[in-house]
Design an enzyme around this catalytic site. Structure first.
Site, PDB file in Angstrom:
ATOM      1  N   LYS A 154       0.822  -1.215   0.000  1.00  0.00           N
ATOM      2  CA  LYS A 154       0.000   0.000   0.000  1.00  0.00           C
ATOM      3  C   LYS A 154       0.857   1.267   0.000  1.00  0.00           C
ATOM      4  CE  LYS A 154      -4.260  -1.863   1.927  1.00  0.00           C
ATOM      5  NZ  LYS A 154      -5.312  -1.759   2.944  1.00  0.00           N
TER       6      LYS A 154
ATOM      7  N   LYS B 169      -6.034  -9.948  -5.949  1.00  0.00           N
ATOM      8  CA  LYS B 169      -7.281 -10.056  -5.175  1.00  0.00           C
ATOM      9  C   LYS B 169      -8.207  -8.888  -5.491  1.00  0.00           C
ATOM     10  CE  LYS B 169      -7.041  -7.645  -0.758  1.00  0.00           C
ATOM     11  NZ  LYS B 169      -8.354  -7.285  -0.225  1.00  0.00           N
TER      12      LYS B 169
ATOM     13  N   LYS C  96     -10.820  -3.097  -2.362  1.00  0.00           N
ATOM     14  CA  LYS C  96     -11.382  -1.749  -2.343  1.00  0.00           C
ATOM     15  C   LYS C  96     -10.404  -0.753  -2.930  1.00  0.00           C
ATOM     16  CE  LYS C  96     -14.030  -2.361   1.834  1.00  0.00           C
ATOM     17  NZ  LYS C  96     -13.848  -2.432   3.272  1.00  0.00           N
TER      18      LYS C  96
HETATM   19  P1  ATP Z   1      -8.202  -2.544   1.098  1.00  0.00           P
HETATM   20  O1  ATP Z   1      -7.828  -2.869  -0.324  1.00  0.00           O
HETATM   21  O2  ATP Z   1      -8.381  -1.071   1.358  1.00  0.00           O
HETATM   22  O3  ATP Z   1      -7.325  -3.233   2.123  1.00  0.00           O
HETATM   23  P2  ATP Z   1     -10.094  -4.624   1.224  1.00  0.00           P
HETATM   24  O4  ATP Z   1     -10.763  -4.790  -0.082  1.00  0.00           O
HETATM   25  O5  ATP Z   1      -8.948  -5.562   1.541  1.00  0.00           O
HETATM   26  O6  ATP Z   1      -9.651  -3.118   1.306  1.00  0.00           O
HETATM   27  P3  ATP Z   1     -10.852  -4.684   3.994  1.00  0.00           P
HETATM   28  O7  ATP Z   1     -11.859  -3.837   4.687  1.00  0.00           O
HETATM   29  O8  ATP Z   1      -9.396  -4.437   4.207  1.00  0.00           O
HETATM   30  O9  ATP Z   1     -11.158  -4.668   2.414  1.00  0.00           O
HETATM   31  O10 ATP Z   1     -11.144  -6.211   4.327  1.00  0.00           O
HETATM   32  C1  ATP Z   1     -12.279  -6.658   5.033  1.00  0.00           C
HETATM   33  C2  ATP Z   1     -12.277  -8.179   5.062  1.00  0.00           C
HETATM   34  O11 ATP Z   1     -12.488  -8.704   3.743  1.00  0.00           O
HETATM   35  C3  ATP Z   1     -10.952  -8.772   5.544  1.00  0.00           C
HETATM   36  O12 ATP Z   1     -11.222  -9.872   6.374  1.00  0.00           O
HETATM   37  C4  ATP Z   1     -10.286  -9.230   4.279  1.00  0.00           C
HETATM   38  O13 ATP Z   1      -9.402 -10.314   4.498  1.00  0.00           O
HETATM   39  C5  ATP Z   1     -11.479  -9.654   3.444  1.00  0.00           C
HETATM   40  N1  ATP Z   1     -11.189  -9.562   2.008  1.00  0.00           N
HETATM   41  C6  ATP Z   1     -10.844  -8.433   1.350  1.00  0.00           C
HETATM   42  N2  ATP Z   1     -10.677  -8.690   0.042  1.00  0.00           N
HETATM   43  C7  ATP Z   1     -10.925 -10.015  -0.120  1.00  0.00           C
HETATM   44  C8  ATP Z   1     -10.919 -10.888  -1.264  1.00  0.00           C
HETATM   45  N3  ATP Z   1     -10.623 -10.432  -2.487  1.00  0.00           N
HETATM   46  N4  ATP Z   1     -11.226 -12.191  -1.083  1.00  0.00           N
HETATM   47  C9  ATP Z   1     -11.530 -12.665   0.152  1.00  0.00           C
HETATM   48  N5  ATP Z   1     -11.550 -11.903   1.263  1.00  0.00           N
HETATM   49  C10 ATP Z   1     -11.264 -10.584   1.134  1.00  0.00           C
HETATM   50 MG    MG Z   2      -7.619  -5.124   3.192  1.00  0.00          MG
END
Ligand code: ATP
Ligand code: MG
Length: 332
Positions: A112, A195, A198
């Site tokens: 990040k 993956k 967000k």
């Molecule tokens: P960022 O990219 O800002 O880190 P994020 O998409 O990873 O955002 P988070 O709020 O950090 O979202 O994650 C919330 C939950 O969703 C965490 O438990 C994370 O492991 C899970 N998660 C996030 N993306 C995935 C994915 N692509 N597949 C499975 N689990 C996910």
């Molecule tokens: Mg995350």
């Protein structure tokens, strides 16, 4: 019963399909078997710049989506992280227990901060996994439902719990990650080698649960697959198709071998059309339920206030024990 704890960031407004399949589905399941604590982690959200009005709105929106997903405030404790000041307080103690090199090895920070430019990344972003350690340990959690990307942070949590216990005496439960293999990593629809995220996915690669259903169907139909034609699960050689099969399998409760069999001799278009229909069926009521919670912010806020009260009772007890073990002089 054993405790479960997890948190989700209110950063992007809508949750995405990876959040739901990787984490939130497990939150819903664990509230049946565990004393479960789930929170909207607004302290974590400000590790990157946030607009105050948007943060406030997104915090309610995150809580509404968790409820729309099936979290039941009668069966779990749902709250907002900043309503429980013990998180920041235990976070400081955990900061003081963590090696600088140890924190520097967190791969999410490396990814990040590289993306933002090293000079723009905040110290908060650097120490966020350590605040997360405090989030988990405050509730003496046994299980932490998360996606695969969080595994390293749970490892750090285990290390710090063991370190504190060894140095100051038995205080914290050492938690285990609860990662469901099949859905631990949902991939970006346009680049199925990364993956769904967000912060890192392009709009076309990201299925936001609150998108217009029509837009969702369109994104599914334009998902990247491969030049082969066989519908078969093979994560290494056919990551795009495999990702679509994982999503369809989880949302319909049909096994992957059953899906492979039913798509024998069919083209990718058939799989995409079916998945688009299933997604539309899933998100349509989800959006409606989310809106219902948003339409009544007073009820939502008071529900979150009750959750914070329940959470604080547990967090305050753990923090008091910790302060005592560390050697802070009690205030008379
Ligand atoms: P960022 O990219 O800002 O880190 P994020 O998409 O990873 O955002 P988070 O709020 O950090 O979202 O994650 C919330 C939950 O969703 C965490 O438990 C994370 O492991 C899970 N998660 C996030 N993306 C995935 C994915 N692509 N597949 C499975 N689990 C996910
Ligand atoms: Mg995350």
């Amino acid at each position: 019963s054993p405790r479960a704890l997890s948190g989700i960031q209110p950063t992007a407004g809508s949750f995405h399909l990876g959040n739901y399949l990787g984490a939130i589905r497990q939150y819903v399941a664990l509230q049946e078997t565990h004393d479960a604590f789930y929170m909207v982690v607004d302290l974590h959200a400000i590790t990157v710049p946030q607009d105050p009005a948007e943060l406030r709105a997104n915090t309610r929106l995150a809580a509404a989506q968790l409820l729309a997903s099936g979290l039941d405030p009668e069966r779990c404790t749902l709250f907002v992280q900043s309503h429980v000041p013990e998180h920041a307080q235990l976070g400081w103690i955990m900061n003081c227990l963590t090696g600088f090199g140890e924190a520097s090895r967190m791969t999410q920070f490396k990814d990040k901060s590289a993306k933002q430019g090293a000079d723009r990344a905040t110290v908060g972003l650097f120490t966020y996994p350590i605040l997360q350690v405090a989030d988990i340990l405050l509730y003496q959690a046994n299980q932490v439902p998360v996606g695969e990307d969080q595994r390293q942070h749970i490892e750090l949590t285990r290390d710090l719990a063991e370190r504190f216990n060894a140095r100051f005496g038995e205080t914290f439960t050492v938690p285990a990650p609860h990662i469901v293999k099949e859905t631990a990593k949902i991939f970006d629809l346009q680049d199925p080698t990364i993956k769904m995220s967000k912060s890192a996915s392009t709009p076309k690669g990201l299925i936001n649960l609150l998108d217009e259903p029509k837009m969702t169907a369109k994104k599914v139909k334009s998902a990247v697959t491969d030049t082969d034609t066989v519908i078969r699960f093979d994560a290494e050689n056919k990551p795009g198709v495999s990702n679509l099969l994982t999503i369809l399998s989880t949302l319909t409760g049909t096994t992957i071998p059953e899906l492979e069999k039913s798509y024998e001799g069919k083209m990718y278009g058939a799989l995409k059309t079916d998945l688009a229909d299933v997604m539309v069926e899933f998100v349509t009521p989800f959006r409606a339920r989310t809106q219902e919670y948003l339409d009544d912010p007073e009820t939502l806020d008071s529900l979150l206030a009750k959750g914070a009260e329940k959470a604080r009772a547990v967090a305050a007890e753990t923090l008091a024990q910790t302060y005592d073990k560390v050697g802070f002089l009690p205030a008379k």
